[in-house]
Design an enzyme around this catalytic site. Structure first.
Site, short mmCIF file in Angstrom:
data_model
loop_
_atom_site.label_atom_id
_atom_site.label_comp_id
_atom_site.label_asym_id
_atom_site.label_seq_id
_atom_site.Cartn_x
_atom_site.Cartn_y
_atom_site.Cartn_z
N ASN A 1 1.01 20.84 -5.52
CA ASN A 1 2.25 21.36 -4.93
C ASN A 1 3.10 22.00 -6.02
O ASN A 1 2.70 22.02 -7.18
CB ASN A 1 3.01 20.23 -4.21
CG ASN A 1 3.35 19.12 -5.18
OD1 ASN A 1 4.15 19.28 -6.09
ND2 ASN A 1 2.70 17.97 -5.00
N ASP B 1 -0.15 13.68 -0.37
CA ASP B 1 -0.36 12.73 0.73
C ASP B 1 -1.84 12.66 1.11
O ASP B 1 -2.28 11.68 1.70
CB ASP B 1 0.45 13.18 1.96
CG ASP B 1 1.94 12.95 1.75
OD1 ASP B 1 2.28 11.94 1.09
OD2 ASP B 1 2.75 13.79 2.19
N LYS C 1 -19.13 23.30 -9.16
CA LYS C 1 -18.20 24.28 -8.56
C LYS C 1 -18.73 24.71 -7.19
O LYS C 1 -19.93 25.08 -7.08
CB LYS C 1 -18.09 25.48 -9.50
CG LYS C 1 -17.09 26.49 -9.05
CD LYS C 1 -17.02 27.68 -10.00
CE LYS C 1 -16.27 28.81 -9.35
NZ LYS C 1 -16.59 30.10 -9.89
N ASP D 1 -0.21 5.34 -0.78
CA ASP D 1 1.24 5.57 -0.87
C ASP D 1 1.78 4.60 -1.94
O ASP D 1 1.95 3.40 -1.69
CB ASP D 1 1.91 5.33 0.49
CG ASP D 1 3.36 5.81 0.47
OD1 ASP D 1 4.06 5.56 -0.54
OD2 ASP D 1 3.79 6.43 1.46
N LYS E 1 9.31 2.38 3.73
CA LYS E 1 8.85 2.07 2.37
C LYS E 1 9.64 0.91 1.74
O LYS E 1 9.43 0.59 0.59
CB LYS E 1 8.93 3.33 1.49
CG LYS E 1 8.06 4.47 2.05
CD LYS E 1 7.80 5.58 1.06
CE LYS E 1 7.10 6.74 1.78
NZ LYS E 1 6.23 7.52 0.91
O1 PMT Z 1 9.84 18.78 -9.77
P1 PMT Z 1 10.89 19.76 -9.30
O2 PMT Z 1 10.37 21.17 -9.26
O3 PMT Z 1 12.16 19.62 -10.09
O4 PMT Z 1 11.23 19.39 -7.79
C1 PMT Z 1 11.87 18.19 -7.47
C2 PMT Z 1 11.32 17.57 -6.15
C3 PMT Z 1 11.70 18.48 -4.98
C4 PMT Z 1 9.80 17.42 -6.24
C5 PMT Z 1 12.00 16.15 -6.02
O5 PMT Z 1 13.39 16.31 -5.93
C6 PMT Z 1 11.47 15.39 -4.81
O6 PMT Z 1 11.91 15.57 -3.70
N1 PMT Z 1 10.45 14.51 -5.05
C7 PMT Z 1 9.74 13.77 -3.99
C8 PMT Z 1 8.67 14.65 -3.40
C9 PMT Z 1 7.85 13.92 -2.34
O7 PMT Z 1 6.70 13.66 -2.53
O8 PMT Z 1 8.54 13.54 -1.29
P2 PMT Z 1 7.89 12.82 0.04
O9 PMT Z 1 8.98 12.88 1.02
O10 PMT Z 1 6.58 13.44 0.38
O11 PMT Z 1 7.61 11.33 -0.46
C10 PMT Z 1 8.54 10.27 -0.28
C11 PMT Z 1 8.51 9.33 -1.46
O12 PMT Z 1 7.26 8.63 -1.52
C12 PMT Z 1 8.69 10.00 -2.80
O13 PMT Z 1 9.52 9.17 -3.58
C13 PMT Z 1 7.28 10.07 -3.36
O14 PMT Z 1 7.29 10.02 -4.80
C14 PMT Z 1 6.63 8.83 -2.78
N2 PMT Z 1 5.19 8.96 -2.49
C15 PMT Z 1 4.72 9.92 -1.63
C16 PMT Z 1 3.37 9.98 -1.36
C17 PMT Z 1 2.48 9.05 -1.95
N3 PMT Z 1 1.18 9.10 -1.73
N4 PMT Z 1 2.96 8.12 -2.79
C18 PMT Z 1 4.30 8.05 -3.06
O15 PMT Z 1 4.72 7.19 -3.85
#
Ligand code: PMT
Length: 401
Positions: A210, A279, A289, A306, A341
């Protein structure tokens, strides 16, 4: 770096080739809203002209102790009282020795004697000079007297040698200045932060990822460190250098990030999950490849671990801060993640093609069990300081002792 705004920084420039870096330092300090005045020694003027610093600081440069016009306007006593910080950058071996001796025959040394303001020095000299016993003993004396010593760094030198003696870069000096003015309210706490993207490989050369740049997570790490915390940063691939004083662990995949988080979580008081974690991952990773043979191919994906949710399910969890990156209904969706969470706090940020990811500024809503607060668009470095303050407030509410 909001903390630097309106601070009065007196820069002392001594005779060293690194004086050119000080020009950049002054420009950056002014950009951050600091008021800057400059004292140059005679030797410094051999390397760079006062006019350069005058243009950059917007103020006349001070060069003489016995200058009647200067004494009326701002003599050494007034300069010494004016400053919130005196930073000598670059500091040559000679100026260091003269400060140690308490000399006062020029404006810079006299000002250092006439002040109760914190003094910091950024040494710059040949690596052999830096290692000389006389210099090392002088540095030890200054440390004993409470003078901050920032640097030097190691690397190639203007004299063609390699080693310790380079003046630290302006960016790092600014970080040190910000830290000096920040109350260390997280002292004694250990903060674990994840930042950047993860990569889920399809084959040895391709991956799903991403647009996370790591800027938000790295800014949080720097702000937490500046507030006195011991910070560990687990980072996916980014172009960013680790903030000063922070242990950085590099990872690629969700599995690697998960392994690192799980091995370090028991030592953390606060866990901030800012990484944009995939995710989904491919069900199968091709060992070779993937060839361009079929007109269409289908990727089968399965959910990744997660990480945050796993930590939220642990009986002894640290203070947990999640981020929610949402393209719609960001507060509502963040609230669901906050509950599912089992978090102590969630930072909800709206994201899009030119929003949240990659850009230098961010806006968000912080949600916790007793309230919520909106933060409008700020540079990520500034927002990070505000978020760390908010996290600390809520952490200490839950852990009053
Ligand atoms: O890095 P930058 O370019 O500065 O951008 C910042 C940002 C937009 C990436 C940052 O501010 C942000 O929003 N980070 C979280 C991104 C994310 O994965 O969000 P989510 O809504 O998909 O996940 C929710 C939470 O669960 C997050 O804290 C994530 O770290 C965590 N997660 C998600 C998926 C997973 N498999 N394991 C996790 O721990």
């Amino acid at each position: 770096m909001e903390i630097i705004r309106d601070k009065r920084i007196l820069i002392g420039v001594s005779g060293s080739i690194s004086a050119y870096k000080t020009a950049d330092l002054i420009r950056k300090l002014r950009d951050l809203g600091a008021a800057v005045r400059v004292i140059m020694t005679e030797a410094a003027q051999e390397f760079i002209t006062p006019l350069t610093f005058q243009a950059l600081s917007g103020k006349a440069v001070h060069t003489k102790l016995m200058d009647p016009s200067q004494e009326l306007a701002m003599g050494h006593i007034a300069l010494a009282r004016w400053a919130d910080l005196i930073l000598i950058a670059p500091a040559s071996a000679d100026i260091i020795a003269r400060i140690v001796q308490g000399r006062s025959y020029d404006l810079l040394t006299a000002t250092c004697l006439a002040t109760t303001t914190p003094i910091a020095i950024a040494p710059s000299m040949n690596q052999q000079m830096w290692h000389a016993i006389a210099v090392q003993e002088n540095i030890a004396t200054l440390i004993r007297r409470g003078v901050k010593i920032w640097g030097p760094n190691s690397g190639s030198q203007a004299c063609g040698e390699w080693g310790l003696g380079r003046m630290v870069e302006p960016k790092e000096l600014i970080y040190q200045i910000a830290k000096l003015f920040t109350h260390p309210y997280l002292t004694g706490l250990s903060v674990l932060i994840t930042a950047g993207p993860t990569r889920e490989y399809l084959d040895p050369v391709r991956f799903l990822s991403n647009r996370s740049s790591g800027k938000m997570g790295y800014a949080l790490a720097a702000a937490a460190e500046a507030a006195g915390a011991q910070v560990t940063l687990i980072s996916g691939p980014t172009n960013l250098d680790a903030p000063v004083g922070i242990q950085k662990i590099k990872i690629d995949t969700v599995q690697q990030m998960s392994d690192q988080v799980l091995s370090l979580i028991s030592k953390a008081d606060i866990f901030i999950s800012c990484a944009a974690v995939s995710d989904y991952q491919p069900t199968h990773i091709s060992s070779q490849k993937i060839k361009k043979i079929d007109k269409k191919i289908t990727l089968e994906l399965e959910q990744t671990t997660d990480i945050l949710k796993t930590i939220g399910e642990q009986p002894h969890k640290p203070f947990l801060v999640g981020f929610a990156a949402e393209t719609e209904d960001y507060k509502k969706n963040a609230r669901v993640k906050f509950i599912v969470k089992n978090l102590d706090m969630i930072v909800a940020n709206p994201v899009g093609y030119h929003q949240g990811f990659e850009v230098d500024a961010n806006e968000c809503t912080v949600i916790w069990d007793k309230g919520e607060i909106d933060f409008p668009l700020f540079p990520k470095t500034v927002l990070a300081q505000k978020l760390i303050q908010q996290i600390a407030r809520c952490y200490y509410e839950k852990h009053p002792n």
